[in-house]
Design an enzyme around this catalytic site. Structure first.
Site, PDB file in Angstrom:
ATOM      1  N   LYS A 195       0.852  -1.191   0.000  1.00 14.41           N
ATOM      2  CA  LYS A 195       0.000   0.000   0.000  1.00 14.41           C
ATOM      3  C   LYS A 195       0.880   1.230   0.000  1.00 14.41           C
ATOM      4  O   LYS A 195       1.987   1.208   0.542  1.00 14.41           O
ATOM      5  CB  LYS A 195      -0.880   0.019   1.260  1.00 14.41           C
ATOM      6  CG  LYS A 195      -2.117   0.857   1.113  1.00 14.41           C
ATOM      7  CD  LYS A 195      -3.176   0.083   0.368  1.00 14.41           C
ATOM      8  CE  LYS A 195      -4.492   0.790   0.309  1.00 14.41           C
ATOM      9  NZ  LYS A 195      -5.558  -0.169  -0.019  1.00 14.41           N
TER      10      LYS A 195
HETATM   11  N1  GLU Z   1      -7.337   0.076  -3.267  1.00 11.20           N
HETATM   12  C1  GLU Z   1      -8.088  -1.110  -3.550  1.00 11.20           C
HETATM   13  C2  GLU Z   1      -8.133  -2.005  -2.320  1.00 11.20           C
HETATM   14  O1  GLU Z   1      -7.926  -1.573  -1.206  1.00 11.20           O
HETATM   15  C3  GLU Z   1      -7.605  -1.827  -4.800  1.00 11.20           C
HETATM   16  C4  GLU Z   1      -6.201  -2.300  -4.769  1.00 11.20           C
HETATM   17  C5  GLU Z   1      -5.723  -2.879  -6.097  1.00 11.20           C
HETATM   18  O2  GLU Z   1      -6.524  -3.072  -6.994  1.00 11.20           O
HETATM   19  O3  GLU Z   1      -4.525  -3.120  -6.199  1.00 11.20           O
HETATM   20  O4  GLU Z   1      -8.463  -3.161  -2.421  1.00 11.20           O
END
Ligand code: GLU
Length: 424
Positions: free
Chosen positions: A113
């Site tokens: 993240k």
């Molecule tokens: N931000 C989204 C999540 O928390 C998508 C992450 C992604 O597709 O890599 O799942």
């Protein structure tokens, strides 16, 4: 122990919430401590201070992070968040949740993240572009189609992904679409990606309703949050016949016993000047606290972390909670919800539709062959349904709630890979 701030407001730490559930699942699985020690903490934490020239010519420094939690199942995957609340513990928790989420839906990615501490609503388009490009440059050794693949999260969208593709392609000397997902369609994005998280929330809701014997046309639902996840979840849950009685965003909650016209609310936000529900007349105004405690059958928290806490959990009236957001329930609130026999479909399962279609987008980029929306949705729905059934069966097998069951499924999978591979 709950920590309170100077005004006496309890402060929750999402990393602690993640680790408490991790420890519980690890003990049930009887996981060897040496493997648990690897998976309890992130693989890598990259912190950067990025200087950016603002429109008025001054230079401001932004605090930025990318946390890679695990690369055991494949390259790490996870969104980038632009918010004033960004802090390293939050990003560490969100990165670990991505690892567990990918494992729950059988997507061959690890978890990561990113976050930049800023308020995107107070920045011009030019400033956002310069921040995004500076962040990409600073993280160029972390990102890569086979290493770490970002995506949108709170405060970011397809536009930021387009800037990342462009900046990363310049650095690598060739077009590199597969370095991010959630891109605009004409830049290698996938059909169905924008709706994917909300669609997965709907599939999870439908599956849980079937288990509880709930009839959609006799069911009411409250949705907290009206961004990409909340608005699309509300729209699709309404389409299966459920009555959405309240919605909310930063401007507060809007309650209507006879049902909110969700499509109208979405159109209202789109044409409003600051893209909020402010002034929406389709429901009476309620506070965010009241919203969570409204009489309803289903509650979908789709805003942010730490919304359902020991302070309000005992007043929640819903029989079913489907977590559209990451980490909306604190670890301390879990047992209150369990005592009240509320079925909780946890975040790492319920909102995994987004990363599932991100995986499809990455596959399409690498193949250079693009799927129809019908194919994307059909495959994503199947993945979500299978993951739900697997977690539900695990919860019955171990007599645990669905959250701990989801952690058991994920931990078992990642730890087995770690055992087979050795140390990487
Ligand atoms: N931000 C989204 C999540 O928390 C998508 C992450 C992604 O597709 O890599 O799942």
């Amino acid at each position: 122990m709950t920590v309170v701030n100077q005004s006496g407001v309890p402060q929750y730490n999402p990393l602690e919430s993640m680790q408490r559930r991790f420890d519980e699942a690890k003990d049930i699985l009887g996981l060897d401590e040496q493997f648990a020690n690897v998976l309890r903490v992130p693989d890598k934490v990259v912190a950067a201070n990025i200087p950016v020239t603002m429109d008025d010519g001054t230079i401001r420094v932004f605090e930025a992070y990318r946390v890679v939690h695990s690369v055991h199942l494949g390259p790490s995957k996870g969104g980038i968040r632009y918010s004033l609340d960004v802090n390293v513990d939050e990003v560490k928790a969100l990165a670990a949740w991505m690892t567990w989420k990918c494992a729950v839906v059988n997507v061959p990615f690890g978890g990561a993240k990113g976050g930049i501490k800023c308020d995107p609503r107070c920045l011009s388009k030019g400033e956002l572009e310069r921040i995004t490009r500076a962040y990409t440059l600073s993280m160029r050794h972390v990102f890569g189609p086979d290493k770490d693949i970002p995506a949108p999260d709170m405060g970011t969208s397809a536009q930021e992904m387009a800037w990342i593709v462009d900046e990363f392609s310049k650095i690598s000397g060739h077009n590199s679409y597969a370095v991010v997902t959630g891109k605009p369609l004409i830049l290698g994005g996938s059909l169905g990606r924008v709706e994917a998280t909300g669609r997965g929330v709907m599939v999870s809701t439908r599956s849980a309703m079937a288990k509880l014997g709930m009839n959609p046309t006799k069911t009411t639902c409250v949705v907290q949050g009206f961004g990409n996840v909340g608005s699309i979840s509300a729209k699709l849950i309404a389409q299966i016949g459920v009555k959405i009685v309240a919605i909310s965003d930063v401007t507060g909650g809007y309650f209507n016993e006879d049902g909110i016209d969700v499509e109208k609310a979405i159109a209202y936000v789109e044409q409003s000047e600051n893209k909020t529900l402010e002034g929406f007349e389709g429901g009476v105004k309620v506070s965010n606290e009241e919203l969570l405690e409204l009489p309803c059958d289903i509650l979908v928290p789709a805003a942010m972390e730490d919304q359902i806490t020991p302070e309000n959990a005992s007043r929640i009236k819903a029989k079913l909670i489907v977590e559209g957001a990451n980490g909306p329930t604190t670890a301390e609130a879990d047992h209150i919800l369990n005592e009240k026999k509320i079925l909780v479909v946890p975040d790492i399962l319920a909102n995994a539709g987004g990363v599932t279609v991100s995986y499809f987008e990455w596959v399409q980029n690498r193949l250079g062959y693009y799927w129809t929306e019908e194919r994307v949705n059909r495959r994503a729905d199947r993945v979500m349904k299978q993951a739900f059934d697997n977690v539900y069966a695990t919860s019955e097998k171990y007599s645990v709630d669905m959250r701990i069951a989801a952690y058991i499924v994920a931990l078992d999978k990642v730890a087995s890979t770690l055992k087979l591979r050795g140390s990487f």
